[in-house]
Design a protein around this motif. Sequence first.
Motif, PDB file in Angstrom:
ATOM      1  N   GLY A   1       3.564   0.671   8.938  1.00 53.21           N
ATOM      2  CA  GLY A   1       3.882   1.836   8.126  1.00 53.21           C
ATOM      3  C   GLY A   1       4.908   2.760   8.742  1.00 53.21           C
ATOM      4  O   GLY A   1       4.985   3.941   8.378  1.00 53.21           O
ATOM      5  N   GLY A   2       5.714   2.245   9.654  1.00 51.42           N
ATOM      6  CA  GLY A   2       6.721   3.071  10.293  1.00 51.42           C
ATOM      7  C   GLY A   2       8.029   3.108   9.533  1.00 51.42           C
ATOM      8  O   GLY A   2       8.167   2.544   8.448  1.00 51.42           O
ATOM      9  N   ARG A   3       9.012   3.798  10.128  1.00 52.96           N
ATOM     10  CA  ARG A   3      10.360   3.881   9.559  1.00 52.96           C
ATOM     11  C   ARG A   3      11.315   3.159  10.509  1.00 52.96           C
ATOM     12  O   ARG A   3      11.404   3.529  11.678  1.00 52.96           O
ATOM     13  CB  ARG A   3      10.771   5.345   9.388  1.00 52.96           C
ATOM     14  CG  ARG A   3       9.968   6.094   8.342  1.00 52.96           C
ATOM     15  CD  ARG A   3      10.357   7.568   8.287  1.00 52.96           C
ATOM     16  NE  ARG A   3       9.674   8.342   9.307  1.00 52.96           N
ATOM     17  CZ  ARG A   3      10.248   9.290  10.030  1.00 52.96           C
ATOM     18  NH1 ARG A   3      11.547   9.550   9.881  1.00 52.96           N
ATOM     19  NH2 ARG A   3       9.557   9.970  10.920  1.00 52.96           N
ATOM     20  N   LEU A   4      11.993   2.149  10.001  1.00 51.05           N
ATOM     21  CA  LEU A   4      12.882   1.340  10.827  1.00 51.05           C
ATOM     22  C   LEU A   4      14.319   1.800  10.655  1.00 51.05           C
ATOM     23  O   LEU A   4      14.864   1.755   9.553  1.00 51.05           O
ATOM     24  CB  LEU A   4      12.768  -0.138  10.471  1.00 51.05           C
ATOM     25  CG  LEU A   4      13.644  -1.058  11.327  1.00 51.05           C
ATOM     26  CD1 LEU A   4      13.118  -1.121  12.756  1.00 51.05           C
ATOM     27  CD2 LEU A   4      13.721  -2.455  10.732  1.00 51.05           C
TER      28      LEU A   4
ATOM     29  N   ARG B   1       0.828  -1.211   0.000  1.00 53.26           N
ATOM     30  CA  ARG B   1       0.000   0.000   0.000  1.00 53.26           C
ATOM     31  C   ARG B   1       0.860   1.258   0.000  1.00 53.26           C
ATOM     32  O   ARG B   1       0.634   2.186  -0.785  1.00 53.26           O
ATOM     33  CB  ARG B   1      -0.933  -0.008   1.220  1.00 53.26           C
ATOM     34  CG  ARG B   1      -1.771   1.245   1.362  1.00 53.26           C
ATOM     35  CD  ARG B   1      -2.642   1.198   2.603  1.00 53.26           C
ATOM     36  NE  ARG B   1      -1.868   1.150   3.833  1.00 53.26           N
ATOM     37  CZ  ARG B   1      -1.330   2.218   4.416  1.00 53.26           C
ATOM     38  NH1 ARG B   1      -1.465   3.418   3.869  1.00 53.26           N
ATOM     39  NH2 ARG B   1      -0.659   2.099   5.536  1.00 53.26           N
ATOM     40  N   LEU B   2       1.873   1.288   0.858  1.00 55.61           N
ATOM     41  CA  LEU B   2       2.710   2.482   0.940  1.00 55.61           C
ATOM     42  C   LEU B   2       3.596   2.634  -0.284  1.00 55.61           C
ATOM     43  O   LEU B   2       3.964   3.759  -0.649  1.00 55.61           O
ATOM     44  CB  LEU B   2       3.567   2.436   2.206  1.00 55.61           C
ATOM     45  CG  LEU B   2       2.812   2.738   3.499  1.00 55.61           C
ATOM     46  CD1 LEU B   2       3.710   2.558   4.706  1.00 55.61           C
ATOM     47  CD2 LEU B   2       2.240   4.147   3.472  1.00 55.61           C
ATOM     48  N   ALA B   3       3.956   1.519  -0.923  1.00 47.19           N
ATOM     49  CA  ALA B   3       4.749   1.611  -2.148  1.00 47.19           C
ATOM     50  C   ALA B   3       3.993   2.368  -3.229  1.00 47.19           C
ATOM     51  O   ALA B   3       4.605   2.996  -4.108  1.00 47.19           O
ATOM     52  CB  ALA B   3       5.106   0.213  -2.651  1.00 47.19           C
ATOM     53  N   VAL B   4       2.659   2.350  -3.157  1.00 42.55           N
ATOM     54  CA  VAL B   4       1.830   3.077  -4.117  1.00 42.55           C
ATOM     55  C   VAL B   4       1.479   4.472  -3.591  1.00 42.55           C
ATOM     56  O   VAL B   4       1.606   5.469  -4.297  1.00 42.55           O
ATOM     57  CB  VAL B   4       0.544   2.281  -4.422  1.00 42.55           C
ATOM     58  CG1 VAL B   4      -0.395   3.095  -5.303  1.00 42.55           C
ATOM     59  CG2 VAL B   4       0.889   0.958  -5.084  1.00 42.55           C
TER      60      VAL B   4
ATOM     61  N   ARG C   1      19.803   3.599   2.780  1.00 37.54           N
ATOM     62  CA  ARG C   1      18.384   3.844   2.989  1.00 37.54           C
ATOM     63  C   ARG C   1      17.591   3.206   1.861  1.00 37.54           C
ATOM     64  O   ARG C   1      18.001   3.223   0.706  1.00 37.54           O
ATOM     65  CB  ARG C   1      18.130   5.350   3.028  1.00 37.54           C
ATOM     66  CG  ARG C   1      16.678   5.804   3.040  1.00 37.54           C
ATOM     67  CD  ARG C   1      16.636   7.330   3.104  1.00 37.54           C
ATOM     68  NE  ARG C   1      15.312   7.875   2.992  1.00 37.54           N
ATOM     69  CZ  ARG C   1      14.748   8.264   1.840  1.00 37.54           C
ATOM     70  NH1 ARG C   1      15.441   8.153   0.699  1.00 37.54           N
ATOM     71  NH2 ARG C   1      13.533   8.775   1.828  1.00 37.54           N
ATOM     72  N   LEU C   2      16.440   2.627   2.207  1.00 33.12           N
ATOM     73  CA  LEU C   2      15.486   2.140   1.211  1.00 33.12           C
ATOM     74  C   LEU C   2      14.117   2.731   1.527  1.00 33.12           C
ATOM     75  O   LEU C   2      13.664   2.692   2.679  1.00 33.12           O
ATOM     76  CB  LEU C   2      15.398   0.603   1.239  1.00 33.12           C
ATOM     77  CG  LEU C   2      16.480  -0.189   0.504  1.00 33.12           C
ATOM     78  CD1 LEU C   2      16.319  -1.678   0.801  1.00 33.12           C
ATOM     79  CD2 LEU C   2      16.414   0.048  -1.001  1.00 33.12           C
ATOM     80  N   THR C   3      13.460   3.276   0.501  1.00 35.40           N
ATOM     81  CA  THR C   3      12.101   3.751   0.670  1.00 35.40           C
ATOM     82  C   THR C   3      11.139   2.577   0.528  1.00 35.40           C
ATOM     83  O   THR C   3      11.517   1.473   0.111  1.00 35.40           O
ATOM     84  CB  THR C   3      11.756   4.808  -0.377  1.00 35.40           C
ATOM     85  OG1 THR C   3      11.742   4.179  -1.677  1.00 35.40           O
ATOM     86  CG2 THR C   3      12.766   5.954  -0.361  1.00 35.40           C
ATOM     87  N   TYR C   4       9.876   2.818   0.855  1.00 40.40           N
ATOM     88  CA  TYR C   4       8.876   1.767   0.682  1.00 40.40           C
ATOM     89  C   TYR C   4       8.757   1.365  -0.787  1.00 40.40           C
ATOM     90  O   TYR C   4       8.610   0.177  -1.109  1.00 40.40           O
ATOM     91  CB  TYR C   4       7.515   2.208   1.228  1.00 40.40           C
ATOM     92  CG  TYR C   4       7.352   1.908   2.701  1.00 40.40           C
ATOM     93  CD1 TYR C   4       6.816   0.703   3.125  1.00 40.40           C
ATOM     94  CD2 TYR C   4       7.760   2.820   3.664  1.00 40.40           C
ATOM     95  CE1 TYR C   4       6.667   0.415   4.469  1.00 40.40           C
ATOM     96  CE2 TYR C   4       7.614   2.552   5.012  1.00 40.40           C
ATOM     97  CZ  TYR C   4       7.070   1.341   5.413  1.00 40.40           C
ATOM     98  OH  TYR C   4       6.944   1.059   6.756  1.00 40.40           O
TER      99      TYR C   4
ATOM    100  N   SER D   1      10.677   6.648   3.915  1.00 39.25           N
ATOM    101  CA  SER D   1      11.754   5.745   4.317  1.00 39.25           C
ATOM    102  C   SER D   1      11.167   4.500   4.973  1.00 39.25           C
ATOM    103  O   SER D   1      10.275   4.591   5.825  1.00 39.25           O
ATOM    104  CB  SER D   1      12.704   6.431   5.292  1.00 39.25           C
ATOM    105  OG  SER D   1      13.406   7.478   4.659  1.00 39.25           O
ATOM    106  N   ALA D   2      11.695   3.346   4.592  1.00 37.61           N
ATOM    107  CA  ALA D   2      11.272   2.082   5.182  1.00 37.61           C
ATOM    108  C   ALA D   2      12.351   1.530   6.103  1.00 37.61           C
ATOM    109  O   ALA D   2      12.098   1.245   7.278  1.00 37.61           O
ATOM    110  CB  ALA D   2      10.937   1.071   4.091  1.00 37.61           C
TER     111      ALA D   2
END
Length: 489
Positions: A215-218, A3-6, A20-23, A12-13
């Motif tokens: 949906g948080g940032r790790l 969902r967040l990828a869209v 760093r990797l985004t969703y 940031s994931a």
Amino acid sequence: MRRLAVEDPTRSAIVAKDARLTYGELYAESRRISTALDHLLRGTAVGTALPPIVAVCLTTAFDTARLVVASGAGDRIVTVIDAHGPAPLQRQQLATTGATVIVTDAPSLRDALRADDWPGLILGLPELMRADPVPADRLPADPTPLADDAPFLLLTSSGTTGAPKAFLKTRAQYAANIDVSRRHLGAADDIATFTPGPMSYSLTLYTLFEVLATGGRLHVADRLEELWLTSRVHDEGITRLVTVPAALHALADAATRNPGRYDGIERIITGGAALSSHTRARIAEALPGADATGYFGTGELGFIGDDRAGGEMIRLYPQVEAQVRDDHGAVLPLGAFGTLWVRSRSRSTGYLPGTTTSSLTDADGWASVHDQGHLRGRDFTFVGRRGDVVTTGGHTVALDEVERAFDGMPRLGAVCAIAEAQPALGVRIALVVEGEAPPRAELRAWAGDRLAPASVPRRWYALPELPRTSGGKVRRTAVAELIARGQGR
């Protein structure tokens, strides 16, 4: 994640100190790696009851996290092996898991597996990412969600009181845990959570799933020390911390030395048991704006409760049924001392054959890892795990309580209480300290002011370093073995 990828692909994931990797990036990468794994593993699990098992043994928490996510994107089971452990132990863990492929960047392990003619696939992360690359426009459509009761993760017990035992977690069991994280432990959309330490820590690994599922940032780190040796908490806007209780004293010291560096922390979550009153007071003084919660649970049973009731008691979560039984399995009245048994949606169904002869559950779905204590209504007072509770001179002594009595003693580091069997004297309590420590007379006086006479250690030893599990817990049985071999001073 899909969902967040869209909806928010640039969020940031997973964040490391220098990566760093985004969703959006994590989702696309996971699908590519998952498709490559499907091709590589085709036919390897034929005739077995379980899906293919992928072992991950990578040196950085960031790479481990991204590969665990990718491996879990298909019908597979993933297990994480400590890349910093000795090669013989890594090989033993690999044999226990029954993995058909290992992804590792540890040269000694790769060489040892090849010398052993290990029949599985040995890959590095770069090789896997290059293996049969699939262009984005040729990726298969979003996969059909897997069954809730499908196992996707293989874990092992901590090994603090004996040999580690292997067990599986299903998606439904972890979903039940994540629901607790949402309701009680502050996991939420767009929250920046820092969980330093290797992904072989069960606490760190769970936090990966918990944060991405909400949906948080790790924010990850390879070493626990990055919590107090760097300014990442301030620089990266971290508001939530998930760590082991042993890290909190160093965190409090760092916060005192560096005013303002940790002011953004709002929630501190620790795993294992209730926080001691001394630890809670140190955190309240050094980080007055942070709410600290210690949860109680195990990998096998999932979340059981937390210390919000105060007094070092564990208030059970609403979905947990609990009872205390005696050594013969009879249910005891409230307040009696015995072994905790629980039923909840997050508990595993049993240990894997070949790793132990112990049972985890009974015929009615109650499960126990032999934690002992007192249950009064919905509050449980943890005393110790079977093997950590001994009888000496006709008195029952909890070794965990002996250790907790030394919490807060100046100039004292980690300690481990053990039971020594003496042919003439029976069982006696001994305390093993790590590194330099106060004189024995001061240790004895401190204990005498805080413990019942039967619980005061009769012998005192020191080791340069206490043996620990990959998750940082002191291995009591290993400590006792070192002392029995005369290695303590």
